[in-house]
Scaffold this motif. Structure first.
Motif, PDB file in Angstrom:
ATOM      1  N   SER A 179      -5.566  39.985 -23.659  1.00 23.51           N
ATOM      2  CA  SER A 179      -6.431  38.807 -23.585  1.00 23.51           C
ATOM      3  C   SER A 179      -5.764  37.683 -22.791  1.00 23.51           C
ATOM      4  CB  SER A 179      -6.812  38.329 -24.987  1.00 23.51           C
ATOM      5  OG  SER A 179      -5.663  37.994 -25.733  1.00 23.51           O
ATOM      6  N   GLN A 191     -14.938  40.770 -14.978  1.00 21.98           N
ATOM      7  CA  GLN A 191     -14.070  40.886 -16.152  1.00 21.98           C
ATOM      8  C   GLN A 191     -13.123  42.065 -15.992  1.00 21.98           C
ATOM      9  OE1 GLN A 191     -14.100  38.657 -18.436  1.00 21.98           O
ATOM     10  NE2 GLN A 191     -13.244  39.525 -20.264  1.00 21.98           N
ATOM     11  N   ALA A 220      -7.417  35.683 -19.574  1.00 24.40           N
ATOM     12  CA  ALA A 220      -7.475  34.220 -19.490  1.00 24.40           C
ATOM     13  C   ALA A 220      -6.751  33.713 -18.239  1.00 24.40           C
ATOM     14  CB  ALA A 220      -6.877  33.601 -20.750  1.00 24.40           C
ATOM     15  N   TYR A 221      -5.619  34.311 -17.921  1.00 19.58           N
ATOM     16  CA  TYR A 221      -4.843  33.917 -16.743  1.00 19.58           C
ATOM     17  C   TYR A 221      -5.653  34.165 -15.470  1.00 19.58           C
ATOM     18  CZ  TYR A 221      -1.030  33.908 -13.321  1.00 19.58           C
ATOM     19  OH  TYR A 221      -0.230  33.655 -12.238  1.00 19.58           O
TER      20      TYR A 221
END
Length: 143
Positions: free
Chosen positions: A121, A140, A125-126
């Motif tokens: 995760s 994604q 996010a990065y």
């Protein structure tokens, strides 16, 4: 780089290049989950070679410079300091490269995240943060 570093961050080396900024982003992703996998390291070199159009020596220098600076940033403030520094590197790259090159760099980030078989995760996010700073939409990772 065109943006001044934040006061509490170390200054990048004087001979810093856009290739070093790209390596900095790629290496940051490779360690963001807390583990630097061999597959990720190999992938950093292979993918950076697409963006650093110079000889192999220049590629290696870019990665070594980025790795040394990344370690300094981590020593000065850990992951928070690193994440604070990412935006300036993204802006420098955004000023230097065409959108297609930036999109390729984001795609490289996704591929590196997926290379060890487990997309964390923190990696998602990065990638979202970097792609936002670069002005590139991203699908994604891990899907």
């Amino acid at each position: 780089m065109s943006d001044e570093p934040q006061a509490d961050l170390p200054t990048p080396p004087e001979n810093w290049t856009h290739g070093a900024s790209a390596a900095y982003l790629l290496l940051g992703l490779a360690i963001i989950d807390g583990v630097l996998h061999d597959e990720e390291t190999d992938n950093v070199y292979a993918r950076l070679a697409r963006h650093v159009q110079d000889d192999e020596h220049t590629l290696i220098d870019s990665v070594e410079m980025a790795w040394g600076y990344l370690q300094q940033v981590f020593q000065s403030g850990g992951m928070d300091a690193y994440l604070d520094s990412v935006q300036a590197h993204c802006f420098a790259l955004r000023e230097a490269y065409e959108h297609d090159t930036l999109a390729g760099l984001v795609d490289d980030l996704v591929q590196i995240a997926e290379s060890d078989g487990d997309v964390a995760s923190a990696e998602i996010a990065y990638i979202a943060a970097v792609s936002g700073h670069l002005g590139v939409e991203v699908s994604q990772p891990g899907t």
